[in-house]
Design a protein around this motif. Structure first.
Motif, short mmCIF file in Angstrom:
data_model
loop_
_atom_site.label_atom_id
_atom_site.label_comp_id
_atom_site.label_asym_id
_atom_site.label_seq_id
_atom_site.Cartn_x
_atom_site.Cartn_y
_atom_site.Cartn_z
N VAL A 159 -0.55 0.20 -8.80
CA VAL A 159 -1.87 0.22 -8.16
C VAL A 159 -2.49 1.60 -8.29
O VAL A 159 -3.64 1.76 -8.71
CB VAL A 159 -1.75 -0.17 -6.67
N GLU A 160 -1.72 2.62 -7.93
CA GLU A 160 -2.24 4.00 -7.94
C GLU A 160 -2.57 4.47 -9.35
O GLU A 160 -3.59 5.13 -9.58
CB GLU A 160 -1.22 4.93 -7.28
N LYS A 161 -1.72 4.15 -10.32
CA LYS A 161 -1.98 4.54 -11.71
C LYS A 161 -3.28 3.95 -12.21
O LYS A 161 -4.08 4.62 -12.89
CB LYS A 161 -0.81 4.09 -12.60
N THR A 162 -3.53 2.68 -11.88
CA THR A 162 -4.76 2.03 -12.33
C THR A 162 -5.97 2.59 -11.59
O THR A 162 -7.02 2.81 -12.19
CB THR A 162 -4.66 0.51 -12.12
N CYS A 163 -5.82 2.84 -10.28
CA CYS A 163 -6.91 3.47 -9.53
C CYS A 163 -7.25 4.84 -10.11
O CYS A 163 -8.43 5.20 -10.23
CB CYS A 163 -6.52 3.62 -8.06
N GLN A 164 -6.26 5.59 -10.47
CA GLN A 164 -6.49 6.91 -11.05
C GLN A 164 -7.26 6.79 -12.36
O GLN A 164 -8.22 7.55 -12.61
CB GLN A 164 -5.17 7.63 -11.29
N ALA A 165 -6.87 5.84 -13.20
CA ALA A 165 -7.55 5.65 -14.49
C ALA A 165 -9.01 5.24 -14.31
O ALA A 165 -9.87 5.60 -15.12
CB ALA A 165 -6.81 4.61 -15.32
N LEU A 166 -9.30 4.49 -13.24
CA LEU A 166 -10.65 3.99 -13.00
C LEU A 166 -11.42 4.85 -11.99
O LEU A 166 -12.54 4.50 -11.62
CB LEU A 166 -10.59 2.55 -12.49
N GLN A 167 -10.81 5.97 -11.56
CA GLN A 167 -11.43 6.87 -10.58
C GLN A 167 -11.76 6.12 -9.30
O GLN A 167 -12.85 6.25 -8.73
CB GLN A 167 -12.68 7.55 -11.18
N MET A 168 -10.78 5.36 -8.81
CA MET A 168 -10.89 4.62 -7.57
C MET A 168 -9.85 5.14 -6.58
O MET A 168 -9.04 5.99 -6.92
CB MET A 168 -10.69 3.11 -7.82
N GLU A 169 -9.87 4.57 -5.38
CA GLU A 169 -8.95 5.04 -4.35
C GLU A 169 -8.52 3.86 -3.47
O GLU A 169 -9.29 2.92 -3.27
CB GLU A 169 -9.65 6.10 -3.49
N VAL A 170 -7.28 3.93 -2.97
CA VAL A 170 -6.82 2.97 -1.97
C VAL A 170 -7.22 3.50 -0.60
O VAL A 170 -6.79 4.56 -0.18
CB VAL A 170 -5.30 2.78 -2.04
N PHE A 171 -8.08 2.74 0.10
CA PHE A 171 -8.55 3.17 1.43
C PHE A 171 -7.52 2.93 2.52
O PHE A 171 -7.45 3.62 3.52
CB PHE A 171 -9.82 2.40 1.84
N GLY A 172 -6.73 1.86 2.33
CA GLY A 172 -5.78 1.46 3.35
C GLY A 172 -5.41 0.01 3.16
O GLY A 172 -5.64 -0.56 2.10
N GLY A 173 -4.83 -0.58 4.21
CA GLY A 173 -4.45 -1.99 4.11
C GLY A 173 -3.26 -2.32 4.99
O GLY A 173 -3.03 -1.68 6.01
N HIS A 174 -2.50 -3.31 4.54
CA HIS A 174 -1.37 -3.79 5.33
C HIS A 174 -0.32 -4.34 4.37
O HIS A 174 -0.65 -5.02 3.40
CB HIS A 174 -1.81 -4.89 6.29
N THR A 175 0.94 -4.02 4.63
CA THR A 175 2.05 -4.52 3.80
C THR A 175 3.08 -5.15 4.71
O THR A 175 3.49 -4.56 5.71
CB THR A 175 2.69 -3.36 3.01
N GLU A 176 3.51 -6.37 4.36
CA GLU A 176 4.40 -7.12 5.25
C GLU A 176 5.36 -7.98 4.45
O GLU A 176 5.01 -8.51 3.40
CB GLU A 176 3.55 -8.00 6.18
N ILE A 177 6.58 -8.09 4.95
CA ILE A 177 7.56 -9.03 4.42
C ILE A 177 7.44 -10.30 5.25
O ILE A 177 7.49 -10.25 6.49
CB ILE A 177 8.99 -8.47 4.52
N THR A 178 7.28 -11.45 4.60
CA THR A 178 7.02 -12.69 5.34
C THR A 178 7.61 -13.90 4.62
O THR A 178 7.68 -13.93 3.38
CB THR A 178 5.51 -12.89 5.55
N HIS A 179 8.01 -14.89 5.39
CA HIS A 179 8.56 -16.12 4.80
C HIS A 179 7.46 -17.09 4.38
O HIS A 179 7.76 -18.15 3.82
CB HIS A 179 9.50 -16.81 5.79
#
Length: 327
Positions: free
Chosen positions: A105-125
């Motif tokens: 994600v970060e590598k692609t954002c860097q190439a496109l001059q974008m940024e990850v603002f935030g979000g949520h990550t979860e393990i779920t069934h």
């Protein structure tokens, strides 16, 4: 990893520590306990937003999710700024796989001059494979946001690069061992590498400079689905020469292996553009090293015609993408 929110040490080392700040518009970005992002724009700018769940592939899902969202924003004439991510992972996912996903994600954002603002990550069934839901944010001058209804009768229709790039790359990766028993290895490797063409940001910028009236990233449903949506959104007819729609031989042969129609196969990396002078746009794109083809025109009325030599048929409503028929 265990069901539930990521433990803070995992969140820090495998998610937050992988993400960099690079956009001046971002006032507040991702952090532990930070549930919101804050952005600022100039007075003459408008937010352009997009949302999409990425479900068609598991391999390279991190980079794929960013390209798809950036392309949607670019189709509205916007400059992508960044994304909010909701990442849902099955219990068998390990931390290295998560870290690799975020690094992609970060590598692609860097190439496109974008940024990850935030979000949520979860393990779920509730999921049995990784799912990334992306909300993308871009910016555009208020008077330059492109809408589908900007397409007018008489405007030319141009397709960039080649259709079916995205779907072909996914199939080549998912079915690599099987395909290499039937097709030359170099042929399959070339198809796998079609993901290098996934970004349509360069052609979108050129199209905006050439007074494009509307743009559409060709995603689910392929070129035929995109043409229908283009015509329906603008309330115009279409006159399309099927023989002019650009497609790579790798896409044709790989689709033949599984009985799939490449004209209904997801095609991110290829942009459908409405513009008063298609010939001028094609020349300008080719000067920039981007393959482009004039495939038809928008017309008065509601008829959406597909020509194949002397044969004429009418465009149908969008169908389910062919990728979902892959055995």
């Amino acid at each position: 990893m265990k069901i539930g929110k990521l433990p803070e040490p995992v969140l820090c080392r495998s998610v937050l520590n992988q993400i960099s700040h690079r956009r001046k518009e971002v006032l507040m970005g991702p952090a532990v306990g930070q549930d919101c992002a804050a952005l600022a724009l100039e007075p003459d700018e408008a937010f352009v937003m997009s949302t999409d769940p990425i479900t068609g592939t598991v391999k390279d899902i991190g980079s794929h999710s960013i390209h798809i969202t950036a392309n949607d924003l670019a189709a509205s004439g916007a400059e992508p700024i960044g994304v909010m991510l909701t990442i849902l992972l099955p219990e068998e996912t390990d931390e290295p796989a998560l870290r690799q996903m975020i690094q992609d994600v970060e590598k692609t954002c860097q190439a496109l001059q974008m940024e990850v603002f935030g979000g949520h990550t979860e393990i779920t069934h509730v999921v049995n494979q990784p799912l990334i839901s992306v909300t993308g944010v871009g910016k555009a001058k208020k008077d330059r946001v492109l809408l589908t209804n900007g397409l007018m009768p008489g405007h030319d229709l141009v397709v960039t690069k080649w259709i079916a790039l995205e779907g072909t790359s996914i199939i080549a990766k998912e079915k690599e061992p099987e395909l290499k028993k039937k097709l030359p290895e170099e042929f399959v490797d070339t198809a796998k590498a079609f993901d290098q063409y996934l970004s349509v940001l360069p052609e979108s910028r050129i199209a905006v400079s050439q007074k494009a009236s509307a743009m559409h990233d060709i995603t689910e449903g392929g070129i035929l689905g995109a043409l229908w949506e283009f015509g329906e959104g603008a309330g115009v007819g279409l006159d399309i020469d099927l023989r002019q729609i650009p497609i790579r031989q790798e896409s044709v042969e790989i689709c033949e292996q599984y009985g799939l129609n490449p004209y209904l196969l997801m095609s991110s990396g290829s942009m459908l553009i409405g513009v008063p002078s298609g010939a001028a746009l094609v020349r300008r794109l080719k000067e920039a090293g981007i393959h482009a083809t004039l495939i038809g025109q928008a017309t008065d009325g509601n008829d959406r015609i597909l020509r194949n030599g002397e044969e004429i048929r009418y465009l149908d409503r969008p169908q389910s993408d062919e990728l979902y028929r892959l055995p």
